[in-house]
Structure formats: structure tokens, C-alpha cells
Scaffold this active site. Structure first.
Site, PDB file in Angstrom:
ATOM      1  N   CYS A 112     -25.976  52.395  -5.990  1.00  3.89           N
ATOM      2  CA  CYS A 112     -25.201  51.168  -5.767  1.00  3.89           C
ATOM      3  C   CYS A 112     -25.821  50.011  -6.569  1.00  3.89           C
ATOM      4  CB  CYS A 112     -25.172  50.828  -4.275  1.00  3.89           C
ATOM      5  SG  CYS A 112     -24.332  49.262  -3.962  1.00  3.89           S
ATOM      6  N   ASN A 216     -18.923  62.402 -11.387  1.00  2.13           N
ATOM      7  CA  ASN A 216     -18.128  61.313 -10.802  1.00  2.13           C
ATOM      8  C   ASN A 216     -17.882  60.208 -11.846  1.00  2.13           C
ATOM      9  OD1 ASN A 216     -19.026  58.467  -8.894  1.00  2.13           O
ATOM     10  ND2 ASN A 216     -17.051  59.451  -8.691  1.00  2.13           N
TER      11      ASN A 216
HETATM   12  C1  LIG Z   1     -14.764  49.902  -2.626  1.00  2.00           C
HETATM   13  C2  LIG Z   1     -15.900  50.777  -3.113  1.00  2.00           C
HETATM   14  C3  LIG Z   1     -16.993  50.994  -2.301  1.00  2.00           C
HETATM   15  C4  LIG Z   1     -18.045  51.819  -2.724  1.00  2.00           C
HETATM   16  N1  LIG Z   1     -19.093  52.071  -1.885  1.00  2.00           N
HETATM   17  C5  LIG Z   1     -20.031  52.996  -2.232  1.00  2.00           C
HETATM   18  C6  LIG Z   1     -21.029  53.425  -1.319  1.00  2.00           C
HETATM   19  O1  LIG Z   1     -21.089  52.976  -0.145  1.00  2.00           O
HETATM   20  N2  LIG Z   1     -21.928  54.356  -1.746  1.00  2.00           N
HETATM   21  C7  LIG Z   1     -21.904  54.873  -3.021  1.00  2.00           C
HETATM   22  O2  LIG Z   1     -22.733  55.730  -3.360  1.00  2.00           O
HETATM   23  N3  LIG Z   1     -20.959  54.502  -3.897  1.00  2.00           N
HETATM   24  C8  LIG Z   1     -20.019  53.601  -3.534  1.00  2.00           C
HETATM   25  N4  LIG Z   1     -19.017  53.285  -4.417  1.00  2.00           N
HETATM   26  C9  LIG Z   1     -18.956  53.970  -5.725  1.00  2.00           C
HETATM   27  C10 LIG Z   1     -18.076  55.223  -5.619  1.00  2.00           C
HETATM   28  O3  LIG Z   1     -18.618  56.164  -4.714  1.00  2.00           O
HETATM   29  C11 LIG Z   1     -17.912  55.893  -7.008  1.00  2.00           C
HETATM   30  O4  LIG Z   1     -19.176  56.289  -7.458  1.00  2.00           O
HETATM   31  C12 LIG Z   1     -17.295  54.949  -8.037  1.00  2.00           C
HETATM   32  O5  LIG Z   1     -16.169  54.283  -7.501  1.00  2.00           O
HETATM   33  C13 LIG Z   1     -16.885  55.724  -9.301  1.00  2.00           C
HETATM   34  O6  LIG Z   1     -15.988  56.743  -8.977  1.00  2.00           O
HETATM   35  P1  LIG Z   1     -14.388  56.572  -9.193  1.00  2.00           P
HETATM   36  O7  LIG Z   1     -14.193  56.175 -10.655  1.00  2.00           O
HETATM   37  O8  LIG Z   1     -13.806  57.910  -8.866  1.00  2.00           O
HETATM   38  O9  LIG Z   1     -13.954  55.474  -8.287  1.00  2.00           O
HETATM   39  C14 LIG Z   1     -17.987  52.428  -4.018  1.00  2.00           C
HETATM   40  C15 LIG Z   1     -16.879  52.186  -4.837  1.00  2.00           C
HETATM   41  C16 LIG Z   1     -15.836  51.394  -4.404  1.00  2.00           C
HETATM   42  C17 LIG Z   1     -14.651  51.184  -5.303  1.00  2.00           C
END
Ligand SMILES: Cc1cc2nc3c(=O)[nH]c(=O)nc-3n(C[C@H](O)[C@H](O)[C@H](O)COP(=O)(O)O)c2cc1C
Length: 325
Positions: A112, A216
Site C-alpha cells: 500500500c 495483479n
Molecule cells: C479502493 C481500493 C482500495 C484498496 N485497498 C487495498 C488494501 O487494503 N490492500 C492492498 O493490498 N491493496 C489495496 N488496493 C490495491 C488493490 O488490491 C490492487 O492491487 C490494485 O487496485 C491494482 O489492481 P487492479 O488494477 O486490478 O485494480 C486497493 C485498491 C483500491 C482501488
């Protein structure tokens, strides 16, 4: 049940998933038990994650305020609890607390990039602090013993790509490693770099073949995920924001594009009703439901107007009344 057999069971759950398996990404204020149940009712992925939960908060008098993040129902399938924080002893205690209550594993958030989190040295900041990262993993692994599989979710570097980081993580003998193909500095802006994820898979093959690798970043459809998994020899594909575009994103054939206004509103109502039932004492803020407005109220005439009205509502009951009209 003996701890040995619990771990065996959980590991079998992860290891026996058909590869490539799909994973719902951890998303704060999004992937609570309610939304996970909605996703499961649409199309269940192989694994889901909780939101990140702070171990230092859980092991403090503030614990009751955080416990709702660890609610779990029998309708969700395998769920991994994601932890973050700074103190290894609090990771240790929290992992002990998580044994035997139904989770399929424990994940440590090392990715994060939010400023308020990294300024204290947590999450993505651990990329620059291998000694503390190592202590945290050791604490979680020691606490989990044979009872729970352990994973880490991280990025490919902090300010720039740093392949010594995944290399270090692969020496820690994790059960699973989820890699978001961006640095912390890149937030979610530039496109995810899947060739780096591919390199990490090769690194895994030579360093510690038992660690499952999940890729991811920017996957919006199941077909795209399958393609990336095949090209990069991945064990799993994690989807985050793709679920906002299609709650059936994990389905072999998603019906979402053909869904009517009524069907979408019914699904949103189901979500809100479950929120009301689950958080009887208002443990979770109503505002978190607003995040879902654009998911369900979308793609039909009058959607923008209805969304604007929804944003004016002040509680789940009022929101439900609006949708009932
Ligand atoms: C609203 C939101 C909240 C997120 N909260 C977390 C979290 O609590 N822990 C984490 O490891 N990643 C968190 N992420 C990152 C996502 O798990 C992911 O790694 C990131 O969105 C990229 O993947 P995507 O392109 O499929 O969205 C968050 C992303 C978003 C959009």
C-alpha cells in the site's frame, strides 16, 4: 481439530485450486464480508481477500472498532485475512488470533503506497526496510506454525523497480506471493508491468518453486487474466478495480452487459440489505456503500440522476427507500 490438519486443509485449499485461479484483490472500504458475499453470489473466484486490518490497532484498546473488518461468512469460499502494521509482536498475536476461525490464510500488506501509511514505515515502506519486513514475516510464520498458509502482497519496488525485493521475499519461503506490477511511487497511474511479473515467476522457479505467484494490475476481464496467466506462467490472477466494471468479472460468461436497470437495482438492494443485517450496531460507515453506487447504478437511462439522488441519502434505510421507489 489439530493444528496440523488445519494447515494441511488450508494449504490444500490453495494448492488444489485449478490453475490459474482467480483472486478478488483486497480493497479497503470495499471487500468486506458483505461485498464478498455479493461477489460470491454472482461468480465466486478461487480466493478472496479481506480489507487490510491494522495489527497494532487490533492489539490495542481500539480493537472492537476494527473487528468488523474480520467478519466472515460461510458463503464466501476461501478468504485470506490481510494484515498491516509495524510491530512484529502484534503480527504474532493477531496471527494467533486468526487460527481456527475460518480464514484460508494470512497475508501481509507490503504494497500500500498511501502517504499516511508509508510515512510511519508500514506497507510499501517495508520494501526499503528488509530487516523489519523479515522480522514481520518471521513473526507471522512462527505464529501460524502449521495452522495457516502465509502470503505477501507487494509491488515491484518503491521509487524504482528493485528486483532484489522479490528475490528477498522468495527466500522467506512464503506459500503465496501476489505482485502488483507497479512501484509504490507509480500508485495506480502508469500501466502495470507484466514482464516484471514474468521475471519474478522465473526467479521463483529457481529460488523457491513452492511459492505460488499471483499477478495483479489492470486486469478487467477473466479472458484477459487467463491470457496473462498463460503468457507469464502464473498460478493466479488478482482482480481489483475490474469488479467495479462487472460484478460477474470472475464468471466464464458474464451476463452483466445484458442486465436491465431493475436487475442491477435489485442487486444493489441485496447489498444494502445485507449491510444493514450485518452491521446492526452501525459498526461500518454508511459512506462505504456510496462507493458502490457507480457499480450498480450504471449503464441505463437516468443512471446519473439516480446516482446523484443516492449520494444525497444519509443512511442505508433511506438509500433502500430511494431504490424501492
Ligand atoms: C479502493 C481500493 C482500495 C484498496 N485497498 C487495498 C488494501 O487494503 N490492500 C492492498 O493490498 N491493496 C489495496 N488496493 C490495491 C488493490 O488490491 C490492487 O492491487 C490494485 O487496485 C491494482 O489492481 P487492479 O488494477 O486490478 O485494480 C486497493 C485498491 C483500491 C482501488
Amino acid at each position: 481439530m489439530a493444528k496440523q490438519s488445519l494447515k494441511a486443509q488450508n494449504l490444500v485449499t490453495i494448492q488444489k485450486l485449478d490453475k490459474p485461479f482467480f483472486v478478488l484483490a483486497p480493497m479497503d472500504d470495499v471487500t468486506d464480508t458483505v461485498f464478498r458475499q455479493i461477489v460470491a453470489s454472482c461468480a465466486k473466484p478461487g480466493l478472496m481477500f479481506t480489507e487490510f486490518v491494522n495489527v497494532d490497532g487490533l492489539q490495542s484498546p481500539g480493537r472492537p472498532r476494527l473487528m468488523h473488518k474480520l467478519l466472515l461468512s460461510k458463503y464466501e469460499g476461501p478468504v485470506i485475512a490481510q494484515l498491516w502494521g509495524l510491530k512484529p509482536e502484534n503480527y504474532y498475536k493477531t496471527t494467533k488470533d486468526l487460527i481456527g476461525i475460518g480464514f484460508a490464510g494470512v497475508d501481509i500488506n507490503m504494497g500500500c503506497p498511501v502517504k499516511t501509511v508509508i510515512k510511519n514505515g508500514a506497507c510499501a515502506a517495508l520494501i526499503n526496510n528488509k530487516p523489519l519486513a523479515s522480522e514481520i514475516i518471521d513473526a507471522v510464520q512462527e505464529a501460524a506454525g502449521d495452522a495457516l498458509p502465509i502470503s505477501v502482497k507487494t509491488r515491484v519496488g518503491f521509487t524504482s523497480v528493485d528486483m532484489s525485493w522479490p528475490e528477498f521475499l522468495l527466500t522467506k519461503k512464503l506459500n503465496m506471493l501476489s505482485i502488483h506490477g507497479r512501484t509504490a511511487k507509480q500508485l495506480s497511474k502508469s500501466p502495470a508491468n507484466w514482464s516484471l511479473i514474468e521475471e519474478i515467476v522465473k526467479m521463483r522457479d529457481s529460488l523457491y518453486p513452492s511459492t505460488l505467484i499471483v499477478g495483479n494490475g489492470d486486469v478487467l476481464t477473466r479472458a484477459q487474466g487467463l491470457d496473462l496467466a498463460q503468457k507469464n506462467n502464473l498460478d493466479g490472477i488478482m482482480i481489483g478495480r475490474g469488479i467495479f466494471h462487472d460484478p460477474f468479472v470472475f464468471a466464464k460468461a458474464s451476463p452483466w452487459q445484458g442486465w436491465s436497470r431493475e436487475q442491477k437495482i435489485e442487486l444493489f438492494k441485496k447489498h444494502i440489505k445485507l449491510h444493514i443485517e450485518t452491521y446492526k450496531n452501525k459498526e461500518r460507515r454508511f459512506e462505504t456503500l456510496r462507493k458502490f453506487c457507480k457499480v450498480y447504478i450504471n449503464g441505463f437511462d437516468g443512471a446519473a440522476e439516480l446516482r446523484a439522488e443516492f449520494m444525497e441519502t444519509e443512511g442505508p434505510e433511506q438509500a433502500l427507500n430511494l431504490l424501492n421507489q
